[in-house]
Design a protein around this motif. Sequence first.
Motif, mmCIF file in Angstrom:
data_model
loop_
_atom_site.group_PDB
_atom_site.id
_atom_site.type_symbol
_atom_site.label_atom_id
_atom_site.label_comp_id
_atom_site.label_asym_id
_atom_site.label_seq_id
_atom_site.Cartn_x
_atom_site.Cartn_y
_atom_site.Cartn_z
ATOM 1 N N THR B 9 41.098 34.864 34.094
ATOM 2 C CA THR B 9 42.922 35.087 33.685
ATOM 3 C C THR B 9 43.254 35.356 34.522
ATOM 4 O O THR B 9 42.811 36.174 35.936
ATOM 5 C CB THR B 9 42.821 36.050 32.436
ATOM 6 O OG1 THR B 9 43.111 37.313 32.889
ATOM 7 C CG2 THR B 9 42.574 35.272 31.338
ATOM 8 N N ALA B 11 45.206 37.805 35.515
ATOM 9 C CA ALA B 11 45.451 39.567 35.151
ATOM 10 C C ALA B 11 43.933 40.054 35.459
ATOM 11 O O ALA B 11 43.775 40.599 36.763
ATOM 12 C CB ALA B 11 45.840 39.937 33.753
ATOM 13 N N ASP B 12 43.443 39.456 35.058
ATOM 14 C CA ASP B 12 41.635 39.016 35.003
ATOM 15 C C ASP B 12 41.836 39.269 37.148
ATOM 16 O O ASP B 12 40.544 40.274 38.119
ATOM 17 C CB ASP B 12 40.756 38.834 35.462
ATOM 18 C CG ASP B 12 40.587 39.461 33.373
ATOM 19 O OD1 ASP B 12 41.563 40.163 33.234
ATOM 20 O OD2 ASP B 12 39.495 38.409 32.628
ATOM 21 N N ARG B 14 43.770 39.227 39.628
ATOM 22 C CA ARG B 14 44.520 40.489 40.373
ATOM 23 C C ARG B 14 43.721 41.693 40.340
ATOM 24 O O ARG B 14 43.421 42.767 40.810
ATOM 25 C CB ARG B 14 45.391 40.952 39.822
ATOM 26 C CG ARG B 14 46.964 40.055 39.690
ATOM 27 C CD ARG B 14 48.123 39.931 39.265
ATOM 28 N NE ARG B 14 48.553 40.840 37.911
ATOM 29 C CZ ARG B 14 48.482 39.765 37.516
ATOM 30 N NH1 ARG B 14 49.498 38.423 37.706
ATOM 31 N NH2 ARG B 14 49.036 40.173 35.736
ATOM 32 N N LEU B 15 43.194 42.308 38.522
ATOM 33 C CA LEU B 15 42.361 43.717 39.227
ATOM 34 C C LEU B 15 41.040 42.971 39.999
ATOM 35 O O LEU B 15 40.719 44.469 40.504
ATOM 36 C CB LEU B 15 41.361 43.866 37.517
ATOM 37 C CG LEU B 15 40.628 44.413 37.037
ATOM 38 C CD1 LEU B 15 41.263 46.092 37.379
ATOM 39 C CD2 LEU B 15 40.321 44.880 35.538
ATOM 40 N N VAL B 16 40.197 42.285 39.441
ATOM 41 C CA VAL B 16 38.811 42.038 40.805
ATOM 42 C C VAL B 16 39.671 42.024 42.590
ATOM 43 O O VAL B 16 38.830 42.934 43.327
ATOM 44 C CB VAL B 16 38.570 39.976 41.291
ATOM 45 C CG1 VAL B 16 37.739 40.126 41.539
ATOM 46 C CG2 VAL B 16 37.666 40.597 39.165
ATOM 47 N N LEU B 18 42.040 43.940 43.261
ATOM 48 C CA LEU B 18 42.420 45.201 43.346
ATOM 49 C C LEU B 18 40.967 46.322 43.829
ATOM 50 O O LEU B 18 41.081 46.734 44.688
ATOM 51 C CB LEU B 18 43.133 45.969 42.223
ATOM 52 C CG LEU B 18 43.362 47.177 41.842
ATOM 53 C CD1 LEU B 18 43.892 47.613 43.234
ATOM 54 C CD2 LEU B 18 44.088 47.630 40.499
ATOM 55 N N LEU B 19 40.320 45.805 42.646
ATOM 56 C CA LEU B 19 38.291 46.484 42.309
ATOM 57 C C LEU B 19 38.351 46.090 44.007
ATOM 58 O O LEU B 19 37.517 47.426 44.348
ATOM 59 C CB LEU B 19 38.267 46.340 41.369
ATOM 60 C CG LEU B 19 38.699 46.194 40.166
ATOM 61 C CD1 LEU B 19 37.467 45.844 39.174
ATOM 62 C CD2 LEU B 19 38.319 48.188 39.635
ATOM 63 N N SER B 20 38.406 45.437 44.949
ATOM 64 C CA SER B 20 37.988 44.825 45.742
ATOM 65 C C SER B 20 38.121 45.322 46.604
ATOM 66 O O SER B 20 37.478 45.382 48.065
ATOM 67 C CB SER B 20 37.376 43.003 45.923
ATOM 68 O OG SER B 20 38.431 42.731 45.427
ATOM 69 N N SER B 21 39.477 46.011 47.018
ATOM 70 C CA SER B 21 40.136 46.213 48.275
ATOM 71 C C SER B 21 40.145 48.219 48.611
ATOM 72 O O SER B 21 40.457 48.418 49.598
ATOM 73 C CB SER B 21 41.951 45.963 47.840
ATOM 74 O OG SER B 21 42.196 47.083 46.695
#
Lengths: 370, 467
Positions: B9, B11-12, B14-16, B18-21
């Motif tokens: 999704t 939202a997922d 966006r989370l990915v 964020l996690l890779s940043s």
Amino acid sequence: MEYERFTAAELRELKTPRAVDRAELDELLAQLGRNTRSELDGIERGGLTGSERQRELEAVLAAQEYYARELLSTWHEDGTAVAWLAQPQPFRTKCRYLKLDLLRAQASRSQLHRRHLERLQTEGLITWSSAPEAATSAHDGWHAPHPDQWPIEEALERLAPPVVVAVATRLLRVLSRRNQAPRLTPEESRVAGLYQSLELQLTPVSEQDEAFLRGLGGDFTAWKGPLARELNRANSFATAAIKKVLWHVRAGIYLFVVLAPPHRAVLDGTRMDPLLDIVYQPRDALSRDEQRLLQDAPSQLRRERVGAAVDAGGGAIATPLPLEETVGPLHRAEERYATQVPGQAWRPPRFQCVVRCPMHCVTTEGNAHA
Amino acid sequence: MRMHDDDLTDADLRLVELLSSAPVHDVILDGIVGGFGVEQASEVLARPDWLAYLRTVVAEVAPGRGWLAAATEDGEVGRLNRELLHQAMDVRAPFEAAPRLRVRRDATLTRVTPPWPQPTSADQTSTLRLTGGHATWSIDNLELPPALRFPPQAQPGWVEDLYDQGTAAAIEQGSDSVRVPPLTGEPHPLGRLALGAWLLRWHPGTADPAHPFDEELLRAELGTIAWRHADLLGSTQPARDWLDGTGEALTELARRAGSWSGWRRRLADEVLREARAAQREFAPVASPIRLPMRPSRRVLDGGLALVAGDVSDGSRVGHFAVDPRLVPPRSVEWSESAGLWEITDEGAGPQLHLLVGAGDRPVPGLDVTLELDGEVFRLRLDHGEDGYELSRALRFVPVEVHADVGHPDFPGPVRTAAEVAATHSTVSWIVDERRELFREIDGVGSDAPDLLARPFVAELTAWDPGL
């Protein structure tokens, strides 16, 4: 232990905050360490076993933690220290009271306390003078949050990325070694590891996966299909596992950041484990319905937002309840859980609750060390 | 280049993103939780990017117990961990600020309130009148400093005694927000007096006619504490008042405690020793030993059953609560339905019968305000064989019956049934919790007699009548 005897005047001086330099503060901390070791040695000599020994050890370590925080926070606030805190006498006294607290925290008494609170909450008779502005009690006062302001989304925006990543990677490590729900199977853990290594570039590749990657011939972009074949699983396995991993990360941010006290996110895996048990395993702290609400909240709040539902207890979302009827129970469940999070020293607990009530959503001023 | 899954999704994704940043440094995360080794700490201190990472994470994650413990070590490990911890505390200072007392002043009163929630209900607090002011403890948290009230122009000396010198000085100098003194686990002994006074008022009794709650013994224990702290209470009068008439209870304790051992014996011996010392001082004015008032108490079940069993056709029965705030301690049965009314008509016209169960310590009579279909009657319930009883002929058969029981020495507002039930629940919880906790006190072993919240001997004998 032989205690040093002090005159009244000496005691008074020891108990009075005074300005100290960092070297003096460090010496007080070192003395605290000696007090701790002395008590720990006493426990070892005492030959205690089982839960009694565990309680003694926990009390000593908690006393050390309390006094270390107290010395450090005071000094960083105003440059003073209370030398009495590094003396053996108050250390032992604190240990005694902490042992009593630990006894009180045991399940039977928690149940007693819980029954009492349930009764008072049900009747709306709990009042907290520290939050006079909070007309909202723990179970009412619903007001619709702004659609873009659900706590999880807000937390993800507010937190520095390294903090989100830190909580996420620690959680995945915990999930990989758990034997009960929530957990990642060994195959899912491999997917999680490769995903973190190859796509998120967070962790180094494990030895096991190095061999697997050598077999890919240098093209690491298409690792999911080969992995699925190696694991003898369907092609969609890796994608499904990745979605599960992301779901858990979102749930982890909810449980370990949003529902934690402000600026006290949970990073310690040994603290995450029992908190996951509280939400997923039969425990006294939460009812089954409350557990389901907390389990479902991260995804449901994200997907549906205002106007839809978090399942109130049926498992599936077959008959969604109106949001107004669901958020109240979720709010209660959140509060129950939040009281269990380490570092939660406030009553009522402080955290980013689903309805943003002023009772829970308080910043860190005026924190109590109860 | 990173891959994205089409199935994820927004939202997922966006989370990915964020996690890779952001990077992750396990060495530092391990150190924040469990402390740093010499090598790790040296490396963090030597690398500005790692220090920056540490400071970013500790803004949201408190230093773990292991790190704090490492900072109390001797030698290089301790020194380096302290160095790093100071870096962290620089960042966390705003979030680690100590709790503060609130001080509010007006023309007549200074109020000092701790920052933690203060119970607003009288059944959860105990207030002591001290020389020139009052101190109020939360019964559930005796180890926390009390809330204080005193006149603004005359700050009592005991403020320093109850808090500490610096805190008292800051209050006197006009601060309205004062750092709470460290909770060293040394609660003030007056907190124990507050606990005992609370028990004296609220202990529900044993519901065991053969072994009622020993009020005289508790009074003796309170007297010894008040004698020890007479300076803070303004005189020895409170001690005299409490000790007066407790000789028999102390004699009985001395007889019973002879067969006790362990920490219970130590508690009893301490009470006897202190009481003897106080009574020696008070001997010229102390009243002679007298038998404590302990009226026989009838078992109520039979009485209640008799009334209920006699209900004839057309009769009506109902229960009502008695507010324990409005009656003397332990005078009424500790139950949310201690009162029973019944209207019968056996040919001679309607009759109203009231019965209120008696507690450990019945009084000669209670007042009752009866409201029958809006008509109000004030009557007296006399203590009889089955409890407090009343029978009256009625001129009419009321549809609505409401009864409020009270005692002239305990005036107060009439509360709702839910409020009365909450008092019952709160008091029962506190008393039950103490019993359950101290039944396991052997787990605390020799520490028990030194705890402020240790049981009063009167509680011990109530929990275990055979002791």
